[in-house]
Design a protein around this motif. Structure first.
Motif, mmCIF file in Angstrom:
data_model
loop_
_atom_site.group_PDB
_atom_site.id
_atom_site.type_symbol
_atom_site.label_atom_id
_atom_site.label_comp_id
_atom_site.label_asym_id
_atom_site.label_seq_id
_atom_site.Cartn_x
_atom_site.Cartn_y
_atom_site.Cartn_z
ATOM 1 N N PHE A 198 0.831 -1.212 0.000
ATOM 2 C CA PHE A 198 0.000 0.000 0.000
ATOM 3 C C PHE A 198 0.864 1.259 0.000
ATOM 4 O O PHE A 198 0.452 2.295 -0.525
ATOM 5 N N ALA A 203 1.108 1.479 -3.639
ATOM 6 C CA ALA A 203 -0.067 1.395 -4.507
ATOM 7 C C ALA A 203 -1.100 2.464 -4.228
ATOM 8 O O ALA A 203 -1.935 2.745 -5.087
ATOM 9 N N THR A 204 -1.087 3.077 -3.051
ATOM 10 C CA THR A 204 -2.068 4.137 -2.805
ATOM 11 C C THR A 204 -1.681 5.421 -3.524
ATOM 12 O O THR A 204 -2.477 6.342 -3.607
ATOM 13 N N SER A 205 -0.458 5.489 -4.009
ATOM 14 C CA SER A 205 -0.001 6.724 -4.658
ATOM 15 C C SER A 205 -0.507 6.767 -6.095
ATOM 16 O O SER A 205 -1.201 5.879 -6.550
ATOM 17 N N ILE A 206 -0.137 7.836 -6.803
ATOM 18 C CA ILE A 206 -0.506 7.875 -8.211
ATOM 19 C C ILE A 206 0.743 7.856 -9.082
ATOM 20 O O ILE A 206 0.758 8.343 -10.191
ATOM 21 N N HIS A 213 0.923 2.496 -8.775
ATOM 22 C CA HIS A 213 -0.511 2.420 -8.504
ATOM 23 C C HIS A 213 -1.134 1.295 -9.312
ATOM 24 O O HIS A 213 -1.505 1.474 -10.468
ATOM 25 N N THR A 214 -1.242 0.144 -8.707
ATOM 26 C CA THR A 214 -1.854 -0.967 -9.408
ATOM 27 C C THR A 214 -2.484 -1.875 -8.359
ATOM 28 O O THR A 214 -1.911 -2.103 -7.297
ATOM 29 N N THR A 215 -3.709 -2.343 -8.650
ATOM 30 C CA THR A 215 -4.463 -3.018 -7.591
ATOM 31 C C THR A 215 -3.938 -4.416 -7.264
ATOM 32 O O THR A 215 -4.271 -4.966 -6.226
ATOM 33 N N ILE A 216 -3.154 -4.992 -8.141
ATOM 34 C CA ILE A 216 -2.700 -6.362 -7.873
ATOM 35 C C ILE A 216 -1.561 -6.383 -6.859
ATOM 36 O O ILE A 216 -1.177 -7.441 -6.365
ATOM 37 N N PRO A 221 -1.110 -5.880 -3.632
ATOM 38 C CA PRO A 221 -1.140 -6.612 -2.354
ATOM 39 C C PRO A 221 -0.878 -8.122 -2.469
ATOM 40 O O PRO A 221 0.094 -8.597 -1.890
#
Lengths: 482, 196, 421
Positions: A245, A248-251, A256-259, A261
């Motif tokens: 996170f 991934a929470t950044s831009i 930033h990619t949902t996979i 985690p």
């Protein structure tokens, strides 16, 4: 024959040789009771020297400031965060082995869980160093704690992934330590009851918390282990999830990619098992524990490595594909140019990562190679290099070129003090591990005993009658026994 | 909870296959098994001895929800009441962002609480000294201690144990009380269990 | 067990009842919704036509039930690769369920093809050539999102699940004929099983865990993307698949079959249902939270389409949160208890709930991008679901009556008999 458990002869024994309960105690505990070998001292002193060098590197960083490192604009996270994520990742295998494999009832975990858990704890200790010293003004480190203060009262930012890390890493460390130590208590009692000298009696007496082996205690102990395993399983997932996170929470393109985690978790398990292999291949040899950490154990871990390596590969390709599919020019540039383009400044690191993490573990589809110690040892190092590069690729290739070409940074390579800090954590890790292997039972004695009569080589050969018996008849015997 | 000195007949078994019938017979004969000390958790022994199930995991659940509540209510209070802060345009009550910390505290409370409860229930702690009936109980022997009352005939118990397959049978005096166990009442009598 | 299992009359009645109900719903849809009428163009006033609903419902159900039955074979393969022993006593159940893959595979393929080659631009906007030509992003994706690739890859996926699954089943059935195996034969048999299982698993990774959900479902919202999507879909279908296995195990046990299966096995199946419900939630949360947190319009629109915004709740808000309650809160709180996982009735209830819950999950994956605010959950939707359930019951029932219900020569059977959790 009490028919409470039965294991097919198709399965390899988990304990080789002609063992009884006492022999198990003898084999595992006696190295603790002897003076360490010369090799141990050499290794120990090398580790301590590395540690001291690390301490000095950190001293430089603290007194002269973060400028001692080559971090620049835009690479604010360089080696330190790479190392942090790498160490945390390594710190996943131990709890995974003890928790998830306990829930999945994988008997082979008994041979390796103790050392792997210890390794977990030491790796998390190393990991924790990096964000702490990266703060620069480390004397302000307590600012991360949510306590009523004189600054407002301004609380910590609970919405920040970096704060989630504080909670995740400290919880993980605490729970792993509790899990590990609660498993150690009965074994410490075994050491205590064998002790000849007064000092050992006293120290192991303290360490064993007055354990007697009472049936009621064992019953509670099993319940405790099971629940701790149940808690640790999502905990292991959550720790690397939260680390992911951070990105991934950044831009930031490439972050930033949902996979992220589940992919980080798979990678963590992957590198963790590689580190367990590196350590245990040495430990079993030096301490003569080949009967307990057998080729079967090594093969099982290699299977996990090829599985998680392939999951990671699937995630790499997913990321790459979706970067194209998303048709976001920045995202695609980060992947196609900053990473996959071999001739871009850091392109080499992407391909090195791909090779080490995705291509090379595929060797382990071959049973022969899975059971080859030299190959395994070599591969375990390759995987750890690859996983280090994974974090390096994620961090550096995503931030060395900002959205505007005018803020593209210069090529980043670490200073001697950054390297020194990293080496220092190796020193810390191995110093702890050497001490552990000297003063603690490196294999869970009680757990080995509990599987001995179903999985020990000398007991398994006696099972031929049952193996050949008709299932129907076997069923009725089992029913009758209850 | 101080107890007096009590007398125990102690016998050791080297094989759990002998231990199980012995436990059954001893209980059937009406003797009170104080405890069986084993080097590893013997599957099913607690049932054979008539011990009730532990409810440690229930305690774990209670600690867990305490952690959940603590985390959520604390963060809610801080960010909506005490010091509302605009972080990246997120709502003050930013629930998705609080899930990670909530989860971590749930696990932390549960794990720490359970370990402490475990240590309390089993009376485990550094510097605790307990009576050990046999040093090899943590090595390779399964040690059964039978509690004697005024009416118990030691010799009878001893010969009974011998018939059951025990070795190294002896009589030991040990102080009861919290350090050698306080769960006598948790053990059902064989008669109660079987209903006669 | 040498005797052949006879399906009870009530089972047959239910099977045919569901199929007939489903066929009625299908006929109703064919008559009332004009599924083959030309697609109304987007943006036109009153553009919605009920034919969209027809195809959307068929797409949702065929893909969902296909992935659910296919999850059974995945379960067999991973337990085989992990050298699992406990599940052997019930292994024939997932085998039977997976034997439905060819039937549902063909149906799914027909539905997909009708959508693709029927030019259903209301389902897959990227089929609209003129829109794609004017849309830079969709144009860029056309290397992947095009009718030909879609057709070929869908066909390959379904055929491979079919063939590799059939191989796994035949390896298992062979042992019934060959009689008890000696040590060496068993070893070779296990090895062969492992090899085929790993082939299946690798292909599963290339299809279910990546490409298939991208093509079939994610491309409904062609501008939107999420790297998590396929793993999320997998988790959803796998937990429903485990629940389906549980239901059939309980059914057979109630009929006095599967004599080696005890609460211990049920407990383990229940653990899978519990664990993967939590895993599904983990993926759900990770996807949702990351998109919510970074708040980029091209990503958040997926969720805005469902929940809406603070000022304007979306049409799927209720379903969206219902999804979380059924698929997370209920399994978490109810299945956590050991007693529940060992209780045949409770596991039945939970399994039905989970299968329904993930059907809802797929519903909210498909509908917002297709029928938009015109979604309904009426007898038609449930009727089509009934058709698929009936087909699964029919296919699995056929397998049960044709084959022995216990793989009595499986080398690990005794481990499964003596299994204790």
């Amino acid at each position: 024959m009490s028919l409470l458990k039965y294991e097919s002869q198709q399965r390899e024994p988990l304990v080789d040789g002609n063992k009884d309960y006492h022999q198990v105690t003898e084999d595992i505990i006696s190295p603790i009771e002897m003076k360490p070998s010369k090799l141990w001292y050499i290794g120990f002193y090398i580790s301590v020297s590395l540690l001291l060098f690390g301490v000095y590197s950190v001293y430089r960083e603290v007194t002269y400031g973060i400028g001692q490192w080559n971090l620049n604009k835009t690479i604010g996270w360089g080696w330190d965060i790479t190392n942090f994520v790498w160490w945390v990742g390594i710190g996943h295998a131990g709890t995974l082995i003890s928790a998830i494999l306990l829930l999945f009832r994988q008997g082979w975990r008994t041979g390796v869980n103790r050392a792997a858990e210890a390794m977990t704890i030491f790796a998390v200790m190393c990991a924790g160093q990096f964000p702490i010293w990266h703060m620069g003004r480390v004397w302000m480190a307590f600012f991360v704690l949510p306590y009523p203060n004189s600054r407002g009262p301004l609380w910590v930012n609970f919405n920040s992934p970096l704060l989630w890390d504080v909670f995740a890493i400290s919880t993980y460390f605490t729970v792993s330590l509790l899990f590990w130590y609660s498993g150690l208590i009965p074994d410490m009692a075994t050491v205590r009851d064998r002790a000849k000298t007064k000092l050992r009696k006293l120290l192991y007496g303290i360490a064993s918390f007055g354990w007697t082996g009472s049936t009621k205690h064992w019953q509670r102990h099993e319940s405790l282990s099971l629940v701790l395993a149940g808690l640790s399983t999502p905990l292991v997932l959550s720790v690397h999830t939260i680390v992911s996170f951070d990105f991934a929470t950044s831009i930031v393109p490439g972050w930033h990619t949902t996979i992220f985690p589940p992919y980080f978790v798979a990678g963590a398990i992957f590198s963790g098992f590689a580190m367990v292999q590196t350590l245990l291949i040495v430990v079993r040899k030096v301490m003569g524990l080949q009967d307990y950490i057998t080729l079967g154990h090594i093969e099982a871990m290699n299977k996990v490595i090829v599985l998680t390596g392939s999951i990671v590969g699937c995630a790499y390709l997913t990321e790459l594909f979706i970067a194209w599919y998303g048709q976001n020019p920045y995202e695609w540039y980060a992947f196609s140019q900053n990473r996959a383009n071999l001739f871009s400044p850091y392109g080499w690191s992407y391909w090195l990562m791909m090779f080490c993490n995705v291509v090379s573990p595929q060797l382990f589809w071959s049973r022969k190679l899975r059971r080859n110690i030299t190959v395994t040892f070599f591969m375990s190092i390759v995987v750890n290099i690859g996983m280090w590069y994974e974090r390096f690729v994620i961090i550096v290739t995503s931030i060395y070129r900002d959205f505007l070409p005018s803020s593209w940074s210069t090529y980043y390579s670490p200073t001697i003090w950054e390297i020194g800090f990293y080496l220092g954590t190796f020193g810390l890790f191995f110093t702890c591990f050497f001490l552990f292997s000297k003063y603690f039972p490196v294999i869970a004695v009680a757990e080995i005993k509990s599987i001995l009569k179903t999985s020990g080589e000398n007991y398994k050969v006696k099972m031929t009658d049952i193996e050949k018996a008709d299932a129907e008849k076997f069923y009725h015997e089992v029913e009758h026994a209850h | 909870m101080a107890g007096g000195i009590k007398k125990f007949v102690v016998g050791s078994f080297s094989d759990e296959a002998v231990l199980f019938p012995a436990v059954k017979n001893v209980r059937k004969a009406g003797y009170k098994i104080h405890d069986v000390y084993t080097p590893f958790p013997v599957h099913g022994l607690d049932h054979a001895m008539g011990l009730r199930e532990t409810s440690l995991h229930t305690a774990g659940f209670i600690y867990a929800i305490t952690g959940t509540t603590t985390a959520l209510s604390f963060m809610t209070w801080v960010f909506t009441k005490d010091w509302p802060l605009n972080v990246g345009g997120k709502p003050h009550f930013a629930l998705p962002a609080w899930i990670p910390i909530t989860f971590e505290l749930t696990v932390l409370f549960s794990a720490v609480g359970m370990v402490l409860t475990f240590c309390y229930l089993c009376q485990l702690s550094p510097f605790v000294k307990k009576h050990h009936f046999h040093p090899r109980a943590t090595d390779d022997l399964f040690v059964m201690a039978i509690e004697c009352t005024d009416k118990t005939n030691d010799a009878e118990v001893k010969s009974f144990l011998e018939k059951a397959g025990a070795q190294e049978i002896n009589v030991q005096m040990a102080e009861t009380g919290w350090w050698i166990g306080r769960y006598d009442k948790e053990q059902k009598l064989y008669r109660e269990e079987k209903g006669y | 067990m040498n005797h052949q299992f006879e399906l009870p009359g009530s089972y047959k009645k239910w099977t045919w009842g569901l199929i007939v109900a489903g066929l009625l719903a299908l006929v109703y849809g064919l008559v009332m919704f004009h599924p083959f009428a030309p697609v109304a163009h987007e943006g036109e006033h009153g553009a919605f036509s009920s034919s969209t609903r027809f195809w959307a419902v068929l797409l949702q159900n065929s893909v969902y039930w296909l992935l659910v039955v296919n999850a059974s074979m995945f379960f067999i393969c991973v337990t085989t690769m992990a050298m699992g022993g406990w599940q052997v006593a019930l292994r024939r159940v997932p085998e039977a369920i997976s034997s439905v893959v060819p039937i549902l595979g063909i149906i799914t393929f027909l539905v997909l093809m009708a959508i693709i080659w029927g030019g259903r631009t209301d389902i897959y906007h990227w089929l609209d050539k003129s829109a794609v030509a004017h849309d830079k992003i969709l144009n860029g994706k056309s290397g992947f999102l095009n009718a030909k690739f879609y057709t070929i890859w869908s066909a390959i996926c379904i055929i491979m699940w079919w063939l590799l699954g059939r191989k796994m089943r035949s390896l298992s059935l062979d042992t019934d004929k060959s009689g008890p195996m000696d040590h060496e034969t068993s070893k070779r048999w296990i090895w062969k099983n492992t090899v085929w299982a790993s082939l299946y698993t690798v292909f599963f990774g290339l299809s279910v865990a990546s490409t298939a959900p991208w093509l079939w479902l994610m491309s409904i919202d062609p501008h939107w993307y999420s790297t998590m999507y396929s793993w999320y879909t997998f988790a959803s279908s796998f937990v429903a698949g485990m629940s389906l296995i549980a239901l059939f195990v309980i059914f057979l046990k109630n009929r006095g079959q599967l004599e080696y299966v005890t609460e211990e096995h049920l407990h383990d199946v229940g653990k899978f249902m519990f664990a993967f419900s939590v895993f599904w939630t983990y993926l759900w949360f990770s996807q949702y939270m990351l998109i919510w947190y970074s708040n980029q319009p091209e990503e958040t629109k997926y969720f805005i389409q469902r929940i809406g915004t603070a000022g304007q709740p979306g049409p799927y808000k209720g379903i969206f949160f219902f999804n979380l309650i059924v698929n997370f809160l209920c399994p978490l709180l109810i299945l956590m208890k050991r007693g529940v996982k060992r209780n045949w009735t409770m596991v039945t209830v939970m399994a039905v709930l989970i299968i329904f819950g993930h059907w809802i999950d797929f519903y909210q994956m498909v509908m917002p991008g297709t029928v938009k605010e015109h979604a309904e959950m009426m007898p038609f939707e449930f009727g089509i679901a009934a058709l698929f359930i009936g087909l699964i019951m029919w296919g699995a029932g056929r397998y049960f009556t044709k084959n022995a219900l216990v793989a009595k020569n499986h080398p690990f059977l005794k481990e499964s008999i003596i299994h204790h959790t």
